[in-house]
Design a protein around this motif. Structure first.
Motif, PDB file in Angstrom:
ATOM      1  N   GLY A  43       1.340  -5.230   4.994  1.00 21.92           N
ATOM      2  CA  GLY A  43       0.029  -5.677   4.570  1.00 21.92           C
ATOM      3  C   GLY A  43      -0.271  -5.257   3.151  1.00 21.92           C
ATOM      4  N   GLU A  44      -1.511  -5.478   2.748  1.00 27.51           N
ATOM      5  CA  GLU A  44      -1.920  -5.198   1.381  1.00 27.51           C
ATOM      6  C   GLU A  44      -2.709  -3.906   1.241  1.00 27.51           C
ATOM      7  N   LYS A  45      -3.601  -3.614   2.200  1.00 26.39           N
ATOM      8  CA  LYS A  45      -4.538  -2.500   2.044  1.00 26.39           C
ATOM      9  C   LYS A  45      -4.505  -1.573   3.257  1.00 26.39           C
ATOM     10  N   LEU A  46      -4.336  -0.279   3.003  1.00 22.50           N
ATOM     11  CA  LEU A  46      -4.365   0.732   4.050  1.00 22.50           C
ATOM     12  C   LEU A  46      -5.685   1.488   3.939  1.00 22.50           C
ATOM     13  N   ASP A  47      -6.305   1.757   5.078  1.00 24.47           N
ATOM     14  CA  ASP A  47      -7.584   2.447   5.104  1.00 24.47           C
ATOM     15  C   ASP A  47      -7.518   3.572   6.132  1.00 24.47           C
ATOM     16  N   VAL A  48      -7.946   4.785   5.745  1.00 22.69           N
ATOM     17  CA  VAL A  48      -7.986   5.939   6.646  1.00 22.69           C
ATOM     18  C   VAL A  48      -9.444   6.344   6.784  1.00 22.69           C
ATOM     19  N   ARG A  49      -9.935   6.385   8.033  1.00 26.96           N
ATOM     20  CA  ARG A  49     -11.340   6.707   8.301  1.00 26.96           C
ATOM     21  C   ARG A  49     -11.449   7.805   9.345  1.00 26.96           C
ATOM     22  N   GLY A  50     -12.578   8.494   9.314  1.00 28.07           N
ATOM     23  CA  GLY A  50     -12.871   9.509  10.319  1.00 28.07           C
ATOM     24  C   GLY A  50     -13.111  10.861   9.691  1.00 28.07           C
ATOM     25  N   GLY A  51     -13.536  11.800  10.529  1.00 30.52           N
ATOM     26  CA  GLY A  51     -13.807  13.153  10.060  1.00 30.52           C
ATOM     27  C   GLY A  51     -12.543  13.981   9.978  1.00 30.52           C
TER      28      GLY A  51
ATOM     29  N   TYR B  73       0.834  -1.191   0.000  1.00 23.71           N
ATOM     30  CA  TYR B  73       0.000   0.000   0.000  1.00 23.71           C
ATOM     31  C   TYR B  73       0.876   1.251   0.000  1.00 23.71           C
ATOM     32  N   ALA B  74       0.272   2.358  -0.435  1.00 21.50           N
ATOM     33  CA  ALA B  74       0.973   3.646  -0.407  1.00 21.50           C
ATOM     34  C   ALA B  74       0.659   4.342   0.913  1.00 21.50           C
TER      35      ALA B  74
END
Length: 180
Positions: free
Chosen positions: A53-61, A30-31
């Motif tokens: 890992g394979e996938k990065l996820d950024v969540r939130g306001g 992931y980048a």
């Protein structure tokens, strides 16, 4: 008596080569993000806090305009949480009221901080209360925590988290409009 197989040595070398090249699943596909919900972050400071890992996820306001938590996960496992809370009074991270937030709480290693404020850290988190001259944000408080899969060596994890926090707070202050 059985003779040793001629394929045993090449097979062992092939296995070692796979481990050495990271084919055993220990790689990043992931980048890295350039910001955490509106607050710029340095790749050099963020990278040690993220697992392979394979996938990065950024969540939130957006951190500058809300009190929501920005959560960064890798392959659905929590990696880094950041929150910026705008308050009117100084909240001492080493005070008794905030002791519940930490495991093995200590004042931050870099004292004084490179900005006006105070900080404390535990084995998996940092809390920094900084000075700010912005409407409704006299003393923003920044909370950063790292996930269970962070660096196993506690000393190294604490150093990496502190380095990230010391780079993150000035960016967060700028985004919420601090002039001091």
């Amino acid at each position: 008596m059985r003779k040793p197989s001629r394929t045993a040595a090449p097979a062992a070398l092939c296995g070692l080569a796979l481990l050495a090249t990271g084919c055993s699943g220990g790689s990043r596909e992931y980048a890295l993000p350039k910001d955490l919900r509106g607050v710029p972050v340095g790749e050099e400071e963020l990278s040690p806090l993220l697992q392979d890992g394979e996938k990065l996820d950024v969540r939130g306001g957006l951190l500058a305009t809300s009190t929501s938590i920005c959560s960064v996960g890798v392959d659905d496992y929590p990696s880094v949480d950041a929150q910026v809370e705008k308050v009117d009074t100084f909240d001492d991270p080493m005070g008794e009221l905030d002791s519940f937030r930490f495991t093995n709480r200590r004042a931050m290693a870099m004292v004084p901080l490179p900005f006006d404020g105070a900080g404390a850290m535990g084995d998996r988190n940092v809390m920094i209360s900084a000075r700010c001259a912005a409407p409704g944000a006299d003393h923003p408080v920044v909370y950063i925590s790292v996930g269970e899969r962070a660096q196993g060596d506690v000393g190294r994890r604490r150093a990496d988290t502190e380095r990230f926090a010391l780079a993150f707070v000035p960016s967060a202050k700028k985004e919420i409009g601090c002039t001091a």
